[in-house]
Motif scaffolding. Structure first.
Motif, PDB file in Angstrom:
ATOM      1  N   ARG A 186      52.146  31.988  41.648  1.00 37.55           N
ATOM      2  CA  ARG A 186      52.050  33.433  41.539  1.00 37.55           C
ATOM      3  C   ARG A 186      52.066  33.878  39.905  1.00 37.55           C
ATOM      4  N   LEU A 187      53.044  33.357  39.075  1.00 37.70           N
ATOM      5  CA  LEU A 187      53.090  33.875  37.732  1.00 37.70           C
ATOM      6  C   LEU A 187      51.778  33.357  36.999  1.00 37.70           C
ATOM      7  N   LEU A 188      51.074  32.334  37.359  1.00 41.09           N
ATOM      8  CA  LEU A 188      50.023  31.485  36.692  1.00 41.09           C
ATOM      9  C   LEU A 188      48.708  32.610  37.015  1.00 41.09           C
ATOM     10  N   LYS A 189      48.693  32.989  38.206  1.00 35.40           N
ATOM     11  CA  LYS A 189      47.459  33.868  38.580  1.00 35.40           C
ATOM     12  C   LYS A 189      47.751  35.210  38.039  1.00 35.40           C
ATOM     13  N   GLN A 190      48.837  35.757  38.118  1.00 34.04           N
ATOM     14  CA  GLN A 190      49.164  36.785  37.324  1.00 34.04           C
ATOM     15  C   GLN A 190      48.618  36.795  35.839  1.00 34.04           C
ATOM     16  N   ALA A 191      48.894  35.531  35.085  1.00 36.88           N
ATOM     17  CA  ALA A 191      48.507  35.438  33.690  1.00 36.88           C
ATOM     18  C   ALA A 191      47.089  35.528  33.491  1.00 36.88           C
ATOM     19  N   ALA A 192      46.294  34.907  34.462  1.00 35.01           N
ATOM     20  CA  ALA A 192      44.890  34.793  34.753  1.00 35.01           C
ATOM     21  C   ALA A 192      44.354  36.255  34.917  1.00 35.01           C
ATOM     22  N   GLU A 193      45.097  37.016  35.865  1.00 32.25           N
ATOM     23  CA  GLU A 193      44.399  38.410  36.206  1.00 32.25           C
ATOM     24  C   GLU A 193      44.758  39.414  34.801  1.00 32.25           C
ATOM     25  N   THR A 194      45.731  38.839  34.076  1.00 30.19           N
ATOM     26  CA  THR A 194      45.952  39.698  32.622  1.00 30.19           C
ATOM     27  C   THR A 194      44.908  39.653  31.676  1.00 30.19           C
ATOM     28  N   CYS A 195      44.161  38.520  31.802  1.00 31.51           N
ATOM     29  CA  CYS A 195      43.127  38.233  31.066  1.00 31.51           C
ATOM     30  C   CYS A 195      41.669  38.386  31.514  1.00 31.51           C
ATOM     31  N   GLU A 196      41.731  39.116  32.670  1.00 33.46           N
ATOM     32  CA  GLU A 196      40.700  39.534  33.210  1.00 33.46           C
ATOM     33  C   GLU A 196      39.690  38.563  33.759  1.00 33.46           C
ATOM     34  N   LEU A 197      40.135  37.443  34.359  1.00 34.73           N
ATOM     35  CA  LEU A 197      39.545  36.091  34.865  1.00 34.73           C
ATOM     36  C   LEU A 197      39.151  36.563  36.183  1.00 34.73           C
ATOM     37  N   ALA A 198      38.167  36.584  36.745  1.00 35.98           N
ATOM     38  CA  ALA A 198      37.879  36.632  38.089  1.00 35.98           C
ATOM     39  C   ALA A 198      38.390  35.354  39.082  1.00 35.98           C
ATOM     40  N   GLU A 199      38.597  35.529  40.286  1.00 31.83           N
ATOM     41  CA  GLU A 199      38.751  34.336  41.224  1.00 31.83           C
ATOM     42  C   GLU A 199      39.741  33.257  40.655  1.00 31.83           C
ATOM     43  N   GLN A 213      52.919  19.187  36.910  1.00 30.72           N
ATOM     44  CA  GLN A 213      51.732  19.474  36.065  1.00 30.72           C
ATOM     45  C   GLN A 213      50.993  20.648  36.924  1.00 30.72           C
ATOM     46  N   TYR A 214      50.608  21.923  36.239  1.00 30.67           N
ATOM     47  CA  TYR A 214      49.820  22.560  36.929  1.00 30.67           C
ATOM     48  C   TYR A 214      48.913  23.044  35.970  1.00 30.67           C
ATOM     49  N   ARG A 215      47.611  23.408  36.537  1.00 26.13           N
ATOM     50  CA  ARG A 215      46.479  23.768  36.166  1.00 26.13           C
ATOM     51  C   ARG A 215      46.132  25.188  36.588  1.00 26.13           C
ATOM     52  N   VAL A 216      45.906  26.177  35.729  1.00 24.83           N
ATOM     53  CA  VAL A 216      45.469  27.584  36.284  1.00 24.83           C
ATOM     54  C   VAL A 216      44.095  27.670  35.704  1.00 24.83           C
ATOM     55  N   SER A 217      42.944  28.038  36.490  1.00 27.37           N
ATOM     56  CA  SER A 217      41.659  28.543  36.068  1.00 27.37           C
ATOM     57  C   SER A 217      41.228  29.979  36.707  1.00 27.37           C
ATOM     58  N   GLY A 218      40.455  30.239  36.045  1.00 31.95           N
ATOM     59  CA  GLY A 218      39.725  31.555  36.329  1.00 31.95           C
ATOM     60  C   GLY A 218      38.206  31.660  35.778  1.00 31.95           C
ATOM     61  N   LEU A 219      37.421  32.705  36.317  1.00 33.10           N
ATOM     62  CA  LEU A 219      36.260  32.605  35.983  1.00 33.10           C
ATOM     63  C   LEU A 219      35.733  33.714  35.032  1.00 33.10           C
TER      64      LEU A 219
END
Length: 355
Positions: A186-199, A213-219
């Motif tokens: 949840r927190l990693l997705k929130q961080a990606a959305e803060t950077c305006e990354l899609a999906e 080990q986690y990896r968060v990715s965004g478009l």
């Protein structure tokens, strides 16, 4: 007098060769001046076709001089066969010679794996394509340096290309087993959305000895800010996890000092100072030359398309409407000349800064 006549008789068979040789040199010099000599500020992209023309003319001149030799037709055929054998041998060993880069440059023009302005990674080199030539391709790196890479490298080595349509950017982080993976996702997705990354999505990559080990990715749809967005994503992950009181264990934490049981390896909150709206981005500084060329190419393509549409309308226009279209065509052609001049000036400025 007889000696002079005898000398002329001896050299007469070579007159045709001498004339052909002189004409060949003059023609090649003239074409070189017209195509390259007077246009030294041309980019490698535009020099490519002219260099191919010069290469073809040189081969034609060599053939003409061979045919002008005062020998029999059978000897002509043997000499041409020998020259052909040399050329074939050069191409056969092109993997280790200059012909390798020439053939690779032609191949890259046909296949078009990347364009000026694209981000590419080949071996340990990463940057944006600044120029493409007959022998090499030039990229501008994140440190604003220009690196020339031989074209053969792009044929023999896998090349990663980031297109303008967008790319995924990622951040890896390791968290202790004492925190639920659902909370981390949840927190990693929130961080990606803060950077305006899609999906945005999160993957649990590995269960290590001491951490997960986690990896968060965004478009990222606007690749023009690739470098700064990667940095922003890492910063957002730090803020999100530390804000929730979660320790980051990347890659492992080995404490060499006694700590209270309730101690947390989290920095104290710091008030973020907002950036000025007109503050330059990292990419604006690192890839200034590439961005300028890319902007010129985009404007040139847009106005060429508009010019094509106007010329199509001109065939059916009459009277005042035809005059207005003709005026618009002249203005666009003049503007295209201005863009061409601006590109030449950009190349001149680049070359003068290198010397």
């Amino acid at each position: 007098m007889e000696t002079l006549e005898r000398l002329l008789d001896l050299t007469r068979p070579w007159h045709a060769l001498a004339e052909t040789l002189v004409i060949s040199i003059l023609v090649l010099w003239g074409f070189h001046q017209a195509l390259l000599g007077r246009h030294k500020s041309l980019s490698a992209e535009k020099q490519f076709a002219r260099q191919l023309i010069m290469l073809g003319l040189t081969l034609i001149a060599i053939t003409a001089n061979i045919l002008a030799l005062p020998v029999s037709e059978g000897m002509h055929a043997q000499i041409l066969g020998f020259v052909g054998l040399l050329v074939s041998g050069a191409f056969a060993f092109s993997s280790t010679t200059i012909f390798s880069n020439i053939m690779a440059g032609i191949m890259l023009r046909v296949t078009r794996p990347f364009r000026i302005g694209d981000y590419i990674r080949v071996q340990n080199h990463f940057g944006r394509v600044a120029d493409r030539g007959l022998l090499d391709t030039e990229i501008q790196t994140e440190s604003r340096e220009f690196v020339s890479l031989p074209n053969s490298l792009f044929v023999q080595t896998p090349v990663s290309v980031i297109r303008s349509s967008g790319t995924l950017i990622s951040c890896q982080v390791s968290i202790g087993y004492d925190v639920s993976h659902l909370e981390i996702e949840r927190l990693l997705k929130q961080a990606a959305e803060t950077c305006e990354l899609a999906e945005a999505f999160v993957i649990v990559e590995a269960l290590g000895d001491f951490s997960v080990q986690y990896r968060v990715s965004g478009l990222l749809e606007d690749i023009g800010h690739l470098v700064s967005k990667r940095s922003a994503l890492h910063a957002a992950v730090l803020d999100a996890l530390h804000g929730a009181g979660i320790e980051i264990m990347s890659p492992n934490v080995m404490a060499q000092r006694p700590l209270p049981p309730d101690a947390r390896l989290i920095p104290h909150p710091v008030t973020r100072v907002p950036e000025a709206p007109d503050a330059p981005k990292v990419e604006d500084i690192a890839f200034d030359t590439v961005l300028a060329k890319e902007d010129l190419l985009k404007r040139k393509a847009a106005f060429k398309e508009k010019l094509k549409q106007l010329k199509a309308r001109l065939d059916h226009a009459e009277g005042d409407a035809r005059k207005q279209i003709e005026t618009a065509i002249r203005r666009i052609e003049a503007y295209l000349d201005t863009l061409e001049t601006a590109r030449d000036e950009l190349n001149d400025a680049r070359k003068s800064s290198d010397t």
